[in-house]
Design a protein around this motif. Structure first.
Motif, short mmCIF file in Angstrom:
data_model
loop_
_atom_site.label_atom_id
_atom_site.label_comp_id
_atom_site.label_asym_id
_atom_site.label_seq_id
_atom_site.Cartn_x
_atom_site.Cartn_y
_atom_site.Cartn_z
N MET A 26 55.03 8.89 84.34
CA MET A 26 54.20 10.00 84.83
C MET A 26 53.86 10.96 83.68
N GLY A 27 54.83 11.16 82.78
CA GLY A 27 54.58 12.03 81.62
C GLY A 27 53.47 11.46 80.76
N ARG A 28 53.56 10.15 80.52
CA ARG A 28 52.56 9.49 79.66
C ARG A 28 51.15 9.63 80.20
N ILE A 29 51.00 9.57 81.53
CA ILE A 29 49.64 9.67 82.06
C ILE A 29 49.31 11.11 82.46
N ASP A 30 50.18 12.03 82.02
CA ASP A 30 49.92 13.46 82.17
C ASP A 30 49.87 13.89 83.65
N VAL A 31 50.80 13.36 84.45
CA VAL A 31 50.84 13.75 85.86
C VAL A 31 52.00 14.71 86.07
N ASN A 32 51.70 15.81 86.72
CA ASN A 32 52.72 16.80 86.99
C ASN A 32 53.45 16.46 88.30
N VAL A 33 54.77 16.32 88.22
CA VAL A 33 55.55 15.98 89.41
C VAL A 33 56.02 17.27 90.08
N ILE A 34 55.69 17.42 91.38
CA ILE A 34 55.97 18.70 92.05
C ILE A 34 57.34 18.70 92.72
N MET A 35 57.74 17.56 93.25
CA MET A 35 59.04 17.50 93.96
C MET A 35 59.55 16.06 93.89
N ILE A 36 60.87 15.93 93.86
CA ILE A 36 61.46 14.59 93.72
C ILE A 36 62.53 14.39 94.77
N SER A 37 62.65 13.16 95.27
CA SER A 37 63.76 12.91 96.18
C SER A 37 64.21 11.46 96.05
N GLN A 38 65.52 11.27 96.03
CA GLN A 38 66.04 9.91 96.06
C GLN A 38 67.17 9.88 97.06
N GLY A 39 67.04 9.00 98.05
CA GLY A 39 68.11 8.90 99.04
C GLY A 39 69.33 8.32 98.35
N SER A 40 70.54 8.60 98.86
CA SER A 40 71.70 8.11 98.14
C SER A 40 71.87 6.60 98.32
N THR A 41 71.11 5.98 99.22
CA THR A 41 71.16 4.52 99.29
C THR A 41 70.42 3.91 98.11
N GLU A 42 69.64 4.74 97.39
CA GLU A 42 68.93 4.31 96.18
C GLU A 42 67.94 3.18 96.42
N HIS A 43 67.46 3.04 97.67
CA HIS A 43 66.47 2.00 97.90
C HIS A 43 65.06 2.46 97.54
N ASN A 44 64.89 3.76 97.38
CA ASN A 44 63.59 4.24 96.93
C ASN A 44 63.73 5.53 96.15
N VAL A 45 62.77 5.74 95.25
CA VAL A 45 62.63 7.03 94.58
C VAL A 45 61.28 7.54 94.99
N SER A 46 61.22 8.75 95.54
CA SER A 46 59.91 9.23 95.96
C SER A 46 59.65 10.59 95.35
N PHE A 47 58.39 10.89 95.12
CA PHE A 47 58.04 12.19 94.54
C PHE A 47 56.65 12.61 94.98
N VAL A 48 56.40 13.91 94.79
CA VAL A 48 55.15 14.50 95.26
C VAL A 48 54.32 14.92 94.05
N LEU A 49 53.03 14.68 94.12
CA LEU A 49 52.12 15.10 93.05
C LEU A 49 50.80 15.55 93.66
N THR A 50 49.88 16.05 92.84
CA THR A 50 48.61 16.48 93.42
C THR A 50 47.82 15.24 93.85
N ARG A 51 47.01 15.42 94.90
CA ARG A 51 46.38 14.26 95.52
C ARG A 51 45.47 13.48 94.57
N ASP A 52 44.78 14.19 93.69
CA ASP A 52 43.84 13.48 92.82
C ASP A 52 44.55 12.56 91.81
N ALA A 53 45.87 12.74 91.65
CA ALA A 53 46.59 11.92 90.68
C ALA A 53 47.23 10.69 91.33
N ALA A 54 47.14 10.58 92.67
CA ALA A 54 47.92 9.55 93.37
C ALA A 54 47.53 8.13 92.93
N ARG A 55 46.25 7.87 92.90
CA ARG A 55 45.82 6.52 92.59
C ARG A 55 46.26 6.11 91.18
#
Ligand code: ADP
Ligand code: ASP
Ligand code: MG
Length: 467
Positions: free
Chosen positions: A422-451
């Motif tokens: 995300m740093g390399r493509i200059d995307v600002n990460v607004i919020m991060i969450s990882q469940g303790s089961t570690e099956h996913n890492v999810s984060f929030v960013l501005t909509r125009d950066a999603a694709r």
């Protein structure tokens, strides 16, 4: 077998669906079919119902709308069915439904209000109009068939409109109603998405819920497999509409399928997995338009699973709410109150994050629940001392990205790679969450950066090539 809206979009597609069912039926299988509304129709029904409550609506819009819906279904009937007698039967059934739809919409126009119960009733017409055509198309191919609503097939829900769940009696009822039909070679064609509460009032299982219907039924009849037929080659490493070189995942686990669908891959509804898991029934996702092509099998555990990251998903229809206030730190029970208030308001929380300074809590909610959530939280703010929750802010211009794979658990370095990327493509990460089961890492960013984020992560983990 469940066929989605994209598989029954017009008469020639319905023809293709009935040919497919016939093919597997002729091989000696007992098949129950679940069908969605023709593509786009549920949206159209909900839009017109909402529009009719506005002061700008005119009563003539009802007749115009019902005429167009009728035309689409009549055209499909003529294209999908050859036998004249069957066509006449189907058209007569459609006419009865269309008359009911017209009356219901006219009622909404005059009352100027739309309750959840009427919203579900209107939403149900898509499926109630598609099943007679599919069942007729099967009969026309000499396959014995009947059509049923979800309620008639035995699905009885808790009655919560727009997101009902089946109650305990469902399993036995569905079994009692469908198994005798299957045993004598009749193919029941059942409406997806809709069911009944205990008083036979129509309740829906939530948008995209036909997949859920299929697994409720598959599990109740003790099916060998549950097949979800759609318009892509199974569950892929990313939405093929976002990433052109996305690849089909031949095998994934129930847990992974649940995570992928929960975080936005609408290819299957998140609740689909639940009934299948309880009986260990494999779920297959296949392409109606490429039936012999690549497809996905979802099972308990995937043998010889090598890949760490399986898929990258994005959801757009979300909003981020942040509560802040220095007094939240150390005030016991704030989070508890926040979550119970939101639960009472029927708000579904997708992600939660609380910083260790405890002076803010961020939550990602579905966009359609935003107003309800904000009202509930402003109410709560006033219940506390004024410096506990100082500010409530929200941001609707966000998307959530999830990187999913059950073997990520316990493997160091994945999170680093995700955020480096995300740093390399200059995307600002607004919020991060990882469940303790570690099956996913999810984060929030501005909509125009999603694709861009999905494409780069797909590249970073080389998801387009098999491992
Ligand atoms: P149906 O009408 O069959 O229920 P949907 O439109 O609900 O079909 O779901 C199929 C769509 O899901 C595909 O056309 C695809 O664009 C989208 N999709 C999103 N993420 C994925 C993914 N990871 N794999 C496959 N399809 C995906
Ligand atoms: N027709 C419903 C919807 O569009 C259910 C489904 O397609 O699964 O949400
Ligand atoms: Mg769907």
């Amino acid at each position: 077998m469940k066929f989605g809206g994209t598989s029954v979009g017009d008469g020639s597609q319905i023809r293709q669906v009935s040919d497919l069912v016939r093919r597997y039926y002729d091989e000696g299988n007992e098949i129950a079919v679940v069908v969605s509304a023709m593509s786009g129709l549920t949206d159209e029904l909900q839009t017109i119902a909402e529009r009719l409550t506005s002061e700008y609506a005119e009563v003539k819009e009802v007749a115009e709308f019902v005429h167009l819906v009728g035309k689409r279904h009549f055209d499909a009937t003529y294209a999908a069915i050859e036998d004249e007698m069957i066509i006449t039967e189907v058209i007569s059934e459609l006419e009865t439904r269309l008359e009911e739809l017209k009356n219901a919409l006219t009622g909404i126009y005059h009352l100027g209000e739309l309750t959840d119960r009427s919203y579900d009733y209107i939403s149900s017409f898509g499926e109630r109009l598609s099943v007679p055509i599919v069942s007729g198309a099967l009969k026309s191919l000499k396959v014995q068939s009947v059509f049923l609503t979800g309620g008639q097939a035995g699905i009885i829900t808790d009655g919560k409109h727009r997101g009902a769940r089946p109650t305990e009696i469902t399993e036995r009822r569905v079994h009692e109603r469908l198994v005798p039909l299957l045993k004598v070679g009749i193919v029941p064609v059942i409406t997806g998405f809709i069911a009944w509460n205990i008083h036979n009032i129509i309740t829906t299982l939530g948008r995209g819920g036909s997949d859920y219907t299929a697994s409720i039924i598959g599990s109740a009849v003790d099916a060998d497999e549950i097949w979800i037929w759609t318009d892509v080659d199974g569950i892929m490493t990313a939405d093929p509409k976002l990433v052109s070189n996305a690849r089909t995942l031949p095998h994934i686990s129930y847990v992974e399928a649940m995570e992928i669908s929960y975080f936005g891959a609408k290819v299957i509804h998140p609740k689909t997995i639940e009934p299948a898991v309880s009986k260990g029934i494999p779920v297959r996702v296949k392409n109606t338009f490429n039936p012999n092509g690549a497809n996905t099998t979802i099972v308990h555990t995937v043998a010889n699973d090598q890949s760490l990251v399986k898929a990258v998903t994005a959801i757009n229809n979300v909003a981020l709410i942040t509560l802040s206030g220095a007094g939240m730190a150390g005030t016991i029970g704030v989070a508890g109150h926040v979550f119970s208030k939101l639960a009472q308001a029927g708000v579904n929380i997708i992600m939660i994050s609380q910083g260790s300074s405890e002076s803010n809590i961020s939550m990602l909610v579905e966009e359609e629940h935003l107003t309800g959530a904000l009202n509930a939280l402003h109410g709560l703010k006033n219940e506390f001392n004024s410096n506990v929750i100082k500010e409530i802010s929200c941001n609707e211009d966000v998307s959530a990205i999830a990187v999913v794979g059950s073997r990520m658990a316990g493997t160091p370095g994945i999170v680093g790679r995700i955020f480096n990327c995300m740093g390399r493509i200059d995307v600002n990460v607004i919020m991060i969450s990882q469940g303790s089961t570690e099956h996913n890492v999810s984060f929030v960013l501005t909509r125009d950066a999603a694709r861009r984020a999905v494409e780069s992560l797909h590249e970073e983990f080389s998801l387009s090539s098999a491992h």
